[in-house]
Scaffold this active site. Structure first.
Site, PDB file in Angstrom:
ATOM      1  N   GLN A 199     -57.131 -46.811 -21.658  1.00  0.00           N
ATOM      2  CA  GLN A 199     -55.946 -46.591 -20.823  1.00  0.00           C
ATOM      3  C   GLN A 199     -54.865 -47.561 -21.290  1.00  0.00           C
ATOM      4  O   GLN A 199     -54.862 -48.730 -20.914  1.00  0.00           O
ATOM      5  CB  GLN A 199     -56.289 -46.809 -19.359  1.00  0.00           C
ATOM      6  CG  GLN A 199     -57.511 -46.031 -18.881  1.00  0.00           C
ATOM      7  CD  GLN A 199     -57.270 -44.544 -18.784  1.00  0.00           C
ATOM      8  OE1 GLN A 199     -56.498 -44.073 -17.939  1.00  0.00           O
ATOM      9  NE2 GLN A 199     -57.917 -43.782 -19.650  1.00  0.00           N
ATOM     10  N   ALA A 240     -54.004 -42.637  -8.762  1.00  0.00           N
ATOM     11  CA  ALA A 240     -54.658 -42.537 -10.071  1.00  0.00           C
ATOM     12  C   ALA A 240     -53.655 -42.586 -11.215  1.00  0.00           C
ATOM     13  O   ALA A 240     -52.434 -42.628 -11.013  1.00  0.00           O
ATOM     14  CB  ALA A 240     -55.484 -41.258 -10.136  1.00  0.00           C
ATOM     15  N   HIS A 241     -54.186 -42.554 -12.437  1.00  0.00           N
ATOM     16  CA  HIS A 241     -53.346 -42.710 -13.634  1.00  0.00           C
ATOM     17  C   HIS A 241     -52.345 -41.572 -13.794  1.00  0.00           C
ATOM     18  O   HIS A 241     -52.612 -40.423 -13.496  1.00  0.00           O
ATOM     19  CB  HIS A 241     -54.203 -42.855 -14.906  1.00  0.00           C
ATOM     20  CG  HIS A 241     -55.190 -41.746 -15.137  1.00  0.00           C
ATOM     21  ND1 HIS A 241     -56.200 -41.840 -16.049  1.00  0.00           N
ATOM     22  CD2 HIS A 241     -55.321 -40.531 -14.574  1.00  0.00           C
ATOM     23  CE1 HIS A 241     -56.911 -40.730 -16.052  1.00  0.00           C
ATOM     24  NE2 HIS A 241     -56.390 -39.925 -15.153  1.00  0.00           N
ATOM     25  N   ASN A 242     -51.148 -41.951 -14.239  1.00  0.00           N
ATOM     26  CA  ASN A 242     -50.043 -41.026 -14.543  1.00  0.00           C
ATOM     27  C   ASN A 242     -49.489 -40.298 -13.325  1.00  0.00           C
ATOM     28  O   ASN A 242     -48.731 -39.336 -13.468  1.00  0.00           O
ATOM     29  CB  ASN A 242     -50.460 -40.014 -15.612  1.00  0.00           C
ATOM     30  CG  ASN A 242     -50.691 -40.658 -16.963  1.00  0.00           C
ATOM     31  OD1 ASN A 242     -51.821 -41.022 -17.304  1.00  0.00           O
ATOM     32  ND2 ASN A 242     -49.636 -40.826 -17.743  1.00  0.00           N
ATOM     33  N   SER A 260     -52.187 -37.590 -12.689  1.00  0.00           N
ATOM     34  CA  SER A 260     -51.074 -36.779 -13.219  1.00  0.00           C
ATOM     35  C   SER A 260     -50.392 -35.902 -12.180  1.00  0.00           C
ATOM     36  O   SER A 260     -49.609 -35.023 -12.534  1.00  0.00           O
ATOM     37  CB  SER A 260     -51.557 -35.906 -14.387  1.00  0.00           C
ATOM     38  OG  SER A 260     -52.028 -36.714 -15.448  1.00  0.00           O
TER      39      SER A 260
END
Length: 347
Positions: A199, A240-242, A260
């Site tokens: 990441q 969470a990521h993005n 995302s």
């Protein structure tokens, strides 16, 4: 710290009725007032307490006229509730107005920081960090390499800011929050094991954002996880990521947003909501508590349920759901009557 009624009236631009030198050093509710405390009266339901309160000073509206003797000094203002709120803000600023670098903290030699920095004991600030003015970093905080922190930021005890995170001005991050930890990225292998996907992105937090205790915001796989200006996140939230959260959106505790997903501006999301990944949630969306969202949401929708659907439809359906056993029994009875009629006709 002690303040006199006269000093408080100066801050609030109010008028003292009684002893201007009456001293206070704590705040209280009017029914719990004791000597040395400051309270206020704005709700008429609490009017009778002003004649028995032991508070040394009470803030009241200009329109208040006592009907009996008082033991408390009054400060008259146009709006007692607003004045007390202003005083709470002032009190909080005074209480948190710490400066200097305490012993047993570590500040890398490459750090650049503005004036009035407070760095509490056992905190760590890594390489190439840039910190603005009036920043308060309370004990046991961790700030990784290459982090940028704007002006007037508060990091309460135990907050962890991973490397490359960018925090704007006037942000508050509460104890136990973790900003910039790895996103949940793993690739399955043929043998059933998983390989970690690095990441390498970061987290960007814009101005005027509040982040509650034990909330986690993951760094992006690539690019940035973005929290836009004015966002308010409660305690124990997982971002969470993005993910991107639009400006002035508020999210209540224990909500999880998967990777995302893009959430629009001015949204309101209740507690324990689950939002799937790679979705687009529009502007001005309202999602009721414990809803599960697995589809894209248009602007201005109000949702409830799991899976979530229109709030009005949910409310109508829920009425039938509560009566489902009765409805089933009625259907069975109707079927029985129809069957008996058929048998009678055949006989």
């Amino acid at each position: 710290m002690k303040f006199t009624a006269e000093q408080i009236a100066g801050i609030l631009e109010g008028e003292v009725i009684g002893n201007p030198m009456a001293e206070v050093f704590r705040l209280s509710k009017i029914e719990d007032g004791a000597e040395g405390s400051l309270t206020f009266l704005s709700n008429p339901k609490y009017l009778h307490y002003i004649y028995s309160t032991k508070a040394s000073v009470t803030i009241v509206n200009d329109s208040f006229i006592p009907e009996a003797n008082l033991d408390t000094t009054l400060i008259k203002v146009p709006d007692a509730y607003a004045a007390f709120s202003k005083l709470l803000e002032f009190y909080n600023e005074v209480k948190q107005n710490k400066n200097g670098i305490e012993q047993h903290s570590f500040l890398s030699s490459s750090v650049i920081h503005g004036e009035n920095l407070y760095l509490g004991s056992f905190s760590y600030v890594g390489e190439n960090v840039i910190i603005g003015t009036n920043v308060k970093i309370y004990p046991n905080c961790f700030i990784g390499d290459n982090v940028v922190i704007g002006d007037n930021v508060k990091l309460f005890a135990g907050a962890k800011i991973y490397s490359e995170t960018n925090i704007g001005n006037n942000c508050t991050i509460h104890s136990g929050a973790i900003i910039g930890s790895d996103g949940f990225g793993f690739a399955p292998n043929p043998d059933g094991t998983y390989t970690t996907i690095p990441q390498i992105g970061n987290v960007i937090i814009e101005d005027n954002v509040d982040i509650g205790s034990c909330t986690t915001i993951d760094r992006a796989t690539m690019g940035s996880t973005i929290i836009r200006k004015g966002v308010k996140l409660d305690n124990q939230i997982q971002i969470a990521h993005n993910v991107e959260i639009g400006e002035n959106t508020v999210i209540a505790a224990q909500t999880g947003v998967a990777g995302s997903t893009k959430i629009g501006k001015n949204g309101m999301i209740g507690g324990q909501v689950g939002i799937s990944g790679h979705l687009h949630i529009g502007d001005n969306v309202r999602i009721q508590a414990q809803s599960g969202v697995g589809r894209n949401i248009k602007d201005n929708e109000i949702l409830q349920g799991s899976p979530a659907f229109g709030y009005n439809d949910f409310s109508k359906s829920y009425v039938h759901f509560k009566n489902l056993p009765k409805i089933v029994a009625e259907i069975k009875e109707l079927k029985k009557q129809i069957l008996n009629q058929k048998n009678g006709n055949n006989g």
